[in-house]
Design an enzyme around this catalytic site. Structure first.
Site, PDB file in Angstrom:
ATOM      1  N   ARG A 178      11.054  -2.851  -0.171  1.00  0.00           N
ATOM      2  CA  ARG A 178       9.693  -2.379  -0.437  1.00  0.00           C
ATOM      3  C   ARG A 178       9.651  -0.899  -0.830  1.00  0.00           C
ATOM      4  O   ARG A 178       8.724  -0.172  -0.465  1.00  0.00           O
ATOM      5  CB  ARG A 178       8.771  -2.636   0.763  1.00  0.00           C
ATOM      6  N   SER A 227      -0.558  -7.108   2.535  1.00  0.00           N
ATOM      7  CA  SER A 227       0.280  -6.829   3.706  1.00  0.00           C
ATOM      8  C   SER A 227       0.166  -5.365   4.097  1.00  0.00           C
ATOM      9  O   SER A 227       0.404  -4.480   3.281  1.00  0.00           O
ATOM     10  CB  SER A 227       1.735  -7.176   3.411  1.00  0.00           C
ATOM     11  N   GLU A 302       2.921  -0.375   4.588  1.00  0.00           N
ATOM     12  CA  GLU A 302       3.229  -0.863   3.246  1.00  0.00           C
ATOM     13  C   GLU A 302       2.087  -0.511   2.305  1.00  0.00           C
ATOM     14  O   GLU A 302       2.305  -0.212   1.132  1.00  0.00           O
ATOM     15  CB  GLU A 302       3.463  -2.379   3.269  1.00  0.00           C
TER      16      GLU A 302
END
Length: 319
Positions: A178, A227, A302
């Site tokens: 990520r 998310s 995130e």
């Protein structure tokens, strides 16, 4: 008496452009959370050269941020100082070339997946479930269902903070979970993605299965930013994902002001209708503290958080 001169408005300090340059632009209507203050200025470049010229000519003390469709973004209530750049139609192209797709950074992830399906190219199905644009997907090495951007990128193009253009290999982008290693002031303008030949019907069936799984497990029709936290290192979390740690900490359904942890998937924060950005960020930090207290794991945001609070202060954007 010496008269004090009013500061020059930011918009008047910026270079001439061929695209659209506007002052005091509301950002809440374009974010999926529907919260946050305005951009001091917004620039929508006409093309990649217009973007490069703007970055080369801007005053060095003017901060620049780029946003896509703001699906994984929280804009703070005091707004975003400096210039927010939003790539537009000139960056939305998706062209099939052999077994690759040549894409603009503003192309929607889901659109790219559909074009690949129509061309009989497999391996990009996971993009159908990722909200947002390819630029954001590249920046965060977005992924789902055991696939991520690092698996399909052949090369990418970007403009750095000084207006210089670059063509980058995956190794140069430094992908990790990520994240990518490019400086924050570099802006992706496009990429080439690799697929592999397969039957269109098989590709469509896999995409439909992914859609049904999302419908069953995620609050897709809520005001949410996707998310909230990245899954932690399995070695540190005992193999538990972020949502499992959040659930174990008793945070499912937790509320703060107009913000709520989703009952359906507790790694999603929801604006129930009256939330402020401060509500959402404070709730996220409460979740992080409770997870740390119960499991000893530090969750990493995130969702990207930008701008300043109504108190004029800016908290961290990572961590």
């Amino acid at each position: 008496m010496i008269a004090l001169r009013a500061p020059t408005p930011l918009i008047d300090r910026l270079p001439a452009v061929r695209g659209r340059l506007s002052a005091d632009v509301a950002l809440a209507p374009v974010t999926w959370f529907r919260v946050g203050g305005p951009a001091e200025a917004m620039f929508k470049p006409a093309d990649a050269q217009d973007l490069a010229d703007f970055l080369a000519g801007r005053p060095r003390d003017v901060a620049v941020r780029v946003i896509g469709v703001a699906s994984n973004l929280l804009v703070r209530d005091g707004g975003v100082p400096g210039v927010v750049i939003r790539l537009g139609r000139a960056f939305t192209g998706v062209e099939v070339v052999g077994e690759t797709l040549v894409c603009g950074a503003s192309a929607l992830d889901a659109t790219v997946a559909k074009v690949a399906e129509a061309a009989g190219l497999a391996g990009l199905e996971f993009l159908s479930g990722i909200p947002g644009t390819l630029g954001g997907a590249l920046r965060m090495n977005a992924g789902a269902h055991l696939r991520e951007m690092a698996d399909i990128v052949v090369l990418a193009t970007a403009v750095d903070g000084l207006g210089q253009s670059h063509t980058l290999t995956p190794a140069q982008m430094g992908f990790s979970y990520r994240a990518c290693a490019l400086p924050e002031d570099w802006i992706f303008t496009g990429c080439v993605l690799a697929g592999r030949p397969d039957e269109r019907g098989a590709i469509a069936a896999r995409m439909e299965a992914l859609r049904q799984a999302r419908e069953a497990s995620q609050p897709l029709r809520a005001r949410t930013g996707g998310s909230t936290f990245a899954n932690p290192d399995p070695d540190l979390s005992g193999g538990r994902r972020a949502w499992e740690l959040i659930d174990a900490a008793g945070c499912r359904g937790l509320r703060l002001g107009g913000a709520q942890v989703s009952e359906k998937h507790c790694n999603f924060l929801i604006n129930t209708g009256e939330a402020t950005a401060a509500d959402l960020e404070a709730l996220g930090e409460t979740v992080r503290r409770r997870v740390m207290d119960t499991s000893g794991v530090a969750l990493r945001w995130e969702i990207k958080r930008i701008g300043i609070g109504l108190d004029g202060l800016s908290a961290g954007e990572n961590g």
